[in-house]
Design an enzyme around this catalytic site. Sequence first.
Site, PDB file in Angstrom:
ATOM      1  N   GLU A   1       2.964  -8.690   7.158  1.00 34.34           N
ATOM      2  CA  GLU A   1       1.702  -9.280   6.710  1.00 34.34           C
ATOM      3  C   GLU A   1       1.834 -10.226   5.517  1.00 34.34           C
ATOM      4  OE1 GLU A   1      -1.232  -6.234   6.099  1.00 34.34           O
ATOM      5  OE2 GLU A   1      -1.142  -5.549   8.158  1.00 34.34           O
TER       6      GLU A   1
ATOM      7  N   TYR B   1      -7.278  -3.364  12.211  1.00 34.61           N
ATOM      8  CA  TYR B   1      -8.031  -2.161  11.828  1.00 34.61           C
ATOM      9  C   TYR B   1      -9.518  -2.366  12.124  1.00 34.61           C
ATOM     10  CZ  TYR B   1      -3.765  -0.448   9.690  1.00 34.61           C
ATOM     11  OH  TYR B   1      -2.482   0.012   9.508  1.00 34.61           O
TER      12      TYR B   1
ATOM     13  N   GLU C   1       0.371  -1.866  14.206  1.00 29.57           N
ATOM     14  CA  GLU C   1      -0.395  -0.908  13.391  1.00 29.57           C
ATOM     15  C   GLU C   1      -1.810  -0.828  13.926  1.00 29.57           C
ATOM     16  OE1 GLU C   1      -0.538  -1.572   9.119  1.00 29.57           O
ATOM     17  OE2 GLU C   1       1.602  -2.048   9.053  1.00 29.57           O
TER      18      GLU C   1
ATOM     19  N   ASP D   1       0.817  -1.211   0.000  1.00 27.82           N
ATOM     20  CA  ASP D   1       0.000   0.000   0.000  1.00 27.82           C
ATOM     21  C   ASP D   1       0.855   1.267   0.000  1.00 27.82           C
ATOM     22  OD1 ASP D   1      -2.354   1.541   0.248  1.00 27.82           O
ATOM     23  OD2 ASP D   1      -2.191   1.541   2.430  1.00 27.82           O
TER      24      ASP D   1
HETATM   25  C1  GCB Z   1      -1.664  -2.472   6.655  1.00 25.06           C
HETATM   26  C2  GCB Z   1      -0.355  -2.395   5.968  1.00 25.06           C
HETATM   27  C3  GCB Z   1       0.012  -0.978   5.574  1.00 25.06           C
HETATM   28  C4  GCB Z   1      -1.217  -0.261   5.014  1.00 25.06           C
HETATM   29  C5  GCB Z   1      -2.270  -0.194   6.097  1.00 25.06           C
HETATM   30  C6  GCB Z   1      -3.567   0.452   5.571  1.00 25.06           C
HETATM   31  O1  GCB Z   1      -1.963  -3.424   7.316  1.00 25.06           O
HETATM   32  O2  GCB Z   1       0.687  -2.992   6.698  1.00 25.06           O
HETATM   33  O3  GCB Z   1       1.033  -1.025   4.620  1.00 25.06           O
HETATM   34  O4  GCB Z   1      -0.914   1.012   4.534  1.00 25.06           O
HETATM   35  O5  GCB Z   1      -2.587  -1.496   6.532  1.00 25.06           O
HETATM   36  O6  GCB Z   1      -3.765   1.643   5.761  1.00 25.06           O
HETATM   37  O7  GCB Z   1      -4.316  -0.243   4.916  1.00 25.06           O
END
Ligand code: GCB
Length: 648
Positions: A453, A506, A542, A209
């Site tokens: 990941e 997330y 994260e 990403d």
């Molecule tokens: C993740 C990734 C990261 C992305 C982020 C997102 O899990 O490790 O590279 O930018 O989520 O914002 O989706």
Amino acid sequence: AVEGPREPILLDLAPTPSALAGILLDSGMLFPQESSSREVKELNGLWAFRADRSPTRNQGFQRAWYKSRLAETGPVIDIPVPSSYNDVTQDPNLRDFIGWVWYEREVVVPARWISDGKTRVVLRVESAHYYSIVWVNGVKVTEHEGGHLPFEADIDGLLREDPTTTTCRITIAVNNTLDLHTLPPGSIQYMKDRTMYPEGFFVQNTNFDFFNYAGIHRSVLLYTTPKAYVDDITVVTDFLDSTGLVRYNVSIQGATLVTLKVTLIDKDGHCVVSSNDTSGVLKVVDVKLWWPYLMHENPGYLYSLEVRLNAADGTSTYEDVYSLPVGIRTVKVTKNQFLINNKPFYFHGVNKHEDSDIRGKGFDWPLVVKDFNLMKWLGANSFRTSHYPYAEEILQMCDRHGIVVIDESPGVGIKDIRSFENASLTHHLEVMDELVRRDKNHPSVVMWSVANEPAAEMPPAGFYFQMLIKHTKVLDPTRPVTFITDSNYARDKGAPYVDVICVNSYFSWYHDPGHLEVIQIQLNTQFENWYGKYQKPIIQSEYGADAAPGFHSDPPVMFTEEYQKLVLRDYHSVFDQKRKLYVVGELIWNFADFMTTQGVTRMVGNKKGIFTRQRQPKEAAFILKERYWRLANETGRLPLWTKYPCSH
Ligand code: GCB
């Protein structure tokens, strides 16, 4: 219509990178440094540049563009080094270019470097993305696979072949194509339906990403050493009560009979201890330990290890001097703690990217300094080099400021089963060799992250990560190793081998979007499951939410600053329960907004930054600032002057 890579676009031109890397690793990769015996000449500034836009991207090789001045082969433009080339012109085709681009620069080499016969001249590229081939005066001197890490070539022999000319023409061809066995991996997809796509249409697919910025991203330089020189230094530190222990090993090239003096010098310039052996243990009485920012009133204390070599052969004598900054500290992991100098350390920090307007991934001092000032303002004591190794200058800043680093390889987006094949594993192991070789002596680096990941559910993943982690531990038995996971499959695949479990999640964003009320329960379950199974410390590596700066809504909705703030608040309340137990850190995704590939879920890039891409705070930045300073007060020992950090 999917097809494998067509011949010239890809790395077919690049012969046996693995063999080459093996040779390279027989030598050190000390950061270039001026000293009484060494000179450095930076080659930054404007380079002549030409993208090979031929349909096969192969014209530059067919017509041997490296043999003459690039301007004689066709039209060239100015491109700055260091910088990505993508965002500095108005040309959309160059922004999205895939394939070989050619850089060239002429440099005048000081005549004495050639004439004295005692000097070794090294050409070094700190990083070029992704595959590079380098020529000097039309002669190939090296090639290298992989962005983010340095490579070099000795060129004095070549320069001496024609001592009448001190001008040397450096040509560097760089190819940003990613395939299934590069790191990160990718694939080229050709669209052959002529009712839908124009002739020759293809795309570069990736599973990560961030924008695949390309070009020469860090400095290119020439430096000298004497022919007999200090090739590498390895330092491992420890302490017992008030005595510091510096275990060191110096490797020397170009001479067999040498005398060596190794001196440890403190910050005030006083000699603390010295030795004449190429390896040994230096004992430091009344040691001043290296401490993280906000954990001690004097963070980032560095000694300097001066290595002075004298050697002689039949005709000449040589002296070489190299000074390595040394921070004396230990890192240990228990089942629920991360210890620095035997004291519990809690990561309250950020995930970053090397990314900014115009420069892309190009190294830029004003940006680096601004980011450090922002991190210190925020009360951040740490960051992770998501998703690739950062410039070594950044790690040097971390050493000096006491910012703790989780150092990550470019192993991101490993999602295709073919990217677990031996060719990939071999390259990934080599990249770990190069990463550890470059960064092993930085006290700020406290953990290696081998990947982010990966598709842990795929059958080969277990073997792949077991090998990677074991290998990294052999390379460096002194630091913990992890890989970053977002998947429960990783529990059986990698978790048994890692020292610290790093989890990305997330909740209320990619899962249950809009439902803030699920965060606490889901996060609690996440932590309990992982700790229940493995009894290892956990870092939330994260978490976050996108916010378009200036978008507001109450009640909050996704993409507003309010929603981002509330996601943080709900995560924090669970962190506060678990950090007393086994959670040892929290790293926000992300420090700043950053550019991505275009796509329907990305509005001019990823907006999960707590700062904008221009480094201005969103509301979430103030939430985090308040929290991090509170955590610092609770978990660290704040220096007096930082108790009241900023009036605003
Ligand atoms: C993740 C990734 C990261 C992305 C982020 C997102 O899990 O490790 O590279 O930018 O989520 O914002 O989706």
